[in-house]
Design a protein around this motif. Structure first.
Motif, PDB file in Angstrom:
ATOM      1  N   UNK A 106     -27.223 -16.128 -33.091  1.00  0.00           N
ATOM      2  CA  UNK A 106     -27.667 -16.093 -31.700  1.00  0.00           C
ATOM      3  C   UNK A 106     -28.782 -15.066 -31.560  1.00  0.00           C
ATOM      4  N   UNK A 107     -29.807 -15.420 -30.828  1.00  0.00           N
ATOM      5  CA  UNK A 107     -30.867 -14.495 -30.466  1.00  0.00           C
ATOM      6  C   UNK A 107     -30.950 -14.417 -28.958  1.00  0.00           C
ATOM      7  N   UNK A 108     -31.052 -13.198 -28.442  1.00  0.00           N
ATOM      8  CA  UNK A 108     -31.122 -13.043 -26.989  1.00  0.00           C
ATOM      9  C   UNK A 108     -31.899 -11.781 -26.643  1.00  0.00           C
ATOM     10  N   UNK A 109     -32.363 -11.738 -25.409  1.00  0.00           N
ATOM     11  CA  UNK A 109     -33.006 -10.547 -24.874  1.00  0.00           C
ATOM     12  C   UNK A 109     -32.066  -9.974 -23.819  1.00  0.00           C
ATOM     13  N   UNK A 110     -31.703  -8.719 -23.988  1.00  0.00           N
ATOM     14  CA  UNK A 110     -30.797  -8.034 -23.069  1.00  0.00           C
ATOM     15  C   UNK A 110     -31.587  -6.975 -22.308  1.00  0.00           C
ATOM     16  N   UNK A 148     -24.852 -21.258 -22.521  1.00  0.00           N
ATOM     17  CA  UNK A 148     -25.772 -20.115 -22.507  1.00  0.00           C
ATOM     18  C   UNK A 148     -27.185 -20.566 -22.863  1.00  0.00           C
ATOM     19  N   UNK A 149     -27.827 -21.332 -21.964  1.00  0.00           N
ATOM     20  CA  UNK A 149     -29.154 -21.880 -22.286  1.00  0.00           C
ATOM     21  C   UNK A 149     -30.270 -20.835 -22.371  1.00  0.00           C
ATOM     22  N   UNK A 150     -30.016 -19.608 -21.921  1.00  0.00           N
ATOM     23  CA  UNK A 150     -31.043 -18.570 -21.988  1.00  0.00           C
ATOM     24  C   UNK A 150     -31.104 -17.870 -23.339  1.00  0.00           C
ATOM     25  N   UNK A 151     -30.116 -18.131 -24.184  1.00  0.00           N
ATOM     26  CA  UNK A 151     -30.111 -17.571 -25.531  1.00  0.00           C
ATOM     27  C   UNK A 151     -30.553 -18.657 -26.513  1.00  0.00           C
TER      28      UNK A 151
END
Length: 90
Positions: free
Chosen positions: A20-24, A57-60
């Motif tokens: 998983x890649x995400x911006x927090x 979780x479509x934003x990740x």
């Protein structure tokens, strides 16, 4: 399911891996985070979870990788990783 994830799912390997890649955002700063979500020998479990995660979780960004035991991952043509660009952090 994107083409790269489908290809990884269908390739023969000892294990399948979901990353998983995400911006927090924390304290007005953005951080790029990558994490391993699941490792399994069971292709169907990986596929089911991957599809659930993408829907929930479509934003990740999620990706499936195929890996073998005792394999040096940084020598693979495309080793398990997710790039987070400066534009992603803006």
């Amino acid at each position: 399911m994107n083409k790269m994830a489908q290809e990884a799912l269908n390739q023969k390997s000892d294990l399948k891996l979901i990353m998983k890649g995400e911006v927090i955002k924390k304290n007005n700063e953005n951080f790029g985070v990558t994490s391993i979500i699941m490792v399994s020998k069971d292709k169907e479990k990986i596929k089911k979870l991957f599809l659930e995660l993408c829907e929930q979780d479509p934003n990740s960004f999620y990706m499936i990788y195929n890996i073998n035991l005792d394999e040096k991952l940084d020598e693979k043509l495309h080793y398990p990783s997710i790039a987070i660009s400066s534009e992603d952090l803006a």
